[in-house]
Design an enzyme around this catalytic site. Sequence first.
Site, mmCIF file in Angstrom:
data_model
loop_
_atom_site.group_PDB
_atom_site.id
_atom_site.type_symbol
_atom_site.label_atom_id
_atom_site.label_comp_id
_atom_site.label_asym_id
_atom_site.label_seq_id
_atom_site.Cartn_x
_atom_site.Cartn_y
_atom_site.Cartn_z
ATOM 1 N N GLU A 255 0.877 -1.174 0.000
ATOM 2 C CA GLU A 255 0.000 0.000 0.000
ATOM 3 C C GLU A 255 0.911 1.220 0.000
ATOM 4 O O GLU A 255 1.418 1.630 1.038
ATOM 5 C CB GLU A 255 -0.910 -0.013 1.234
ATOM 6 N N CYS A 289 -2.926 8.654 2.537
ATOM 7 C CA CYS A 289 -2.632 8.153 1.197
ATOM 8 C C CYS A 289 -3.797 8.416 0.259
ATOM 9 O O CYS A 289 -3.625 8.474 -0.957
ATOM 10 C CB CYS A 289 -2.275 6.671 1.237
#
Length: 501
Positions: A255, A289
């Site tokens: 990720e 993010c």
Amino acid sequence: MRTANETLSALGLDASELTGGSLTVTSPIDGAVLAKIAETAVDDMPQILADSQTAFKAWRTVPAPRRGELVRLLGEELRAAKDDLGALVSFEAGKITSEGLGEVQEMIDICDFAVGLSRQLYGLTIASERSGHRMMETWHPMGPVGVISAFNFPVAVWCWNAALALVCGDPVIWKPSEKTPLTAMACAKVFDRALARFGDDAPKGLLQVLIGGADLGEVLVDSPKVPIISATGSTRMGRAVAPRVAARFGRSILELGGNNAMIVAPSADLEMAVRAIVFSAVGTAGQRCTTLRRLIVHQSIKDELVARLVKAYAGLPIGHPLAEGTLIGPLVDAAAGDAMAAALDAAKAQGGTVHGGEKVTENVPAGGVYMRPAIVEMPEQSDIVRHETFAPILYVMTYDHLDDALDMQNNVPQGLSSCIFTMNMREAERFVSDDGSDCGIANVNIGPSGAEIGGAFGGEKETGGGRESGSDAWRSYMRRQTNTLNYSAELPLAQGVSFDI
């Protein structure tokens, strides 16, 4: 307002664990030292890995629904610790109160999801071409999971992985960010309380926490005793991790970076769009993010939308994240502030017009890095726009046709989250179609930030391709086995092959 020391004590961390160590932990709120804790010695790693392997051999034989009971108890303990753990997230990561509490709620939610999952680790029954035969798929525990987490979600991402890994039969070795080790230590205390209620089925070594720097993560990444590495962080980190795990034929769940866009069409509900933009762009001080970093607006409504955003930004309360009413807390450290300033300088050099972006020094705690969120009108999607800066910077560009907007959105190295605001059904459907957004997450009339745990989370391209949390992400923590059972008295070969002896 409870102090950091009172919060640490309430979570079961005593003075002996918080003093005398070599790792100094400071708060982004005011730079105050929260603790000096002992680091895990690299020389201890062989024993840690061995303990995890031993735990795996025992835990994989415990029935999955029974494994789910441990995760259910973890969820209960997290509910009891929610206020304290949420406050510690604020002290250590700088999140405002609601976001700290929201992160712990995310942990509770994934525990609930995983408990149900423990009775749904389904395989397939497959039609065999041979009479008297049955084919099926079964799923089996894979082995210890190494979790390397980042500062911006110091506890939720661990729990996404741990809750699923545990019900799948895998122990967890967790290496949190050096910037947020205290929340990890607190989670270990919460987990220990769940273990104490669970009973003797749980072996020693189900969860181990590594405190320290990149050298510990490198041991996890390189060890064949850790078949799965789940790593959250920068694309640069992913470039280092992925080939090393692949070289030993391990499995990576990555990720990494995000450079998320919103397309605002002429038909958009601008009131809704403004609300979504502001939260998505400035929440967690732009340190998600999934933060909204690029706004691609139809040229016919650009001036009106920018005016609304500039007005909304001007009224955003910036200050101590635990103070009532604060919406924007500090950046994690001085380096993050320097990166934001450098990005804004680059944007100006590339033709941008900047609104905001200054350092804030009044009515904020001394010692923290508080920045006013920036809106930057750009003439095109230049190099700085295509680069992810982990700060509250929103680049605004225009488009004439939806094809151009989609091309602009997809023309970045990252591919995590995306969204469109439109009341046009054709535009909405196009956005989520094969030739629409190329991201792992694509939303309509909702911002790109703030994913629910029911869906698989992750993205494409330089975001790494990993999937965590909901849907069928559990399969990443297990190995698939195809079984053929012959209950006949014959031994036919597949594809009609004849081999008589």
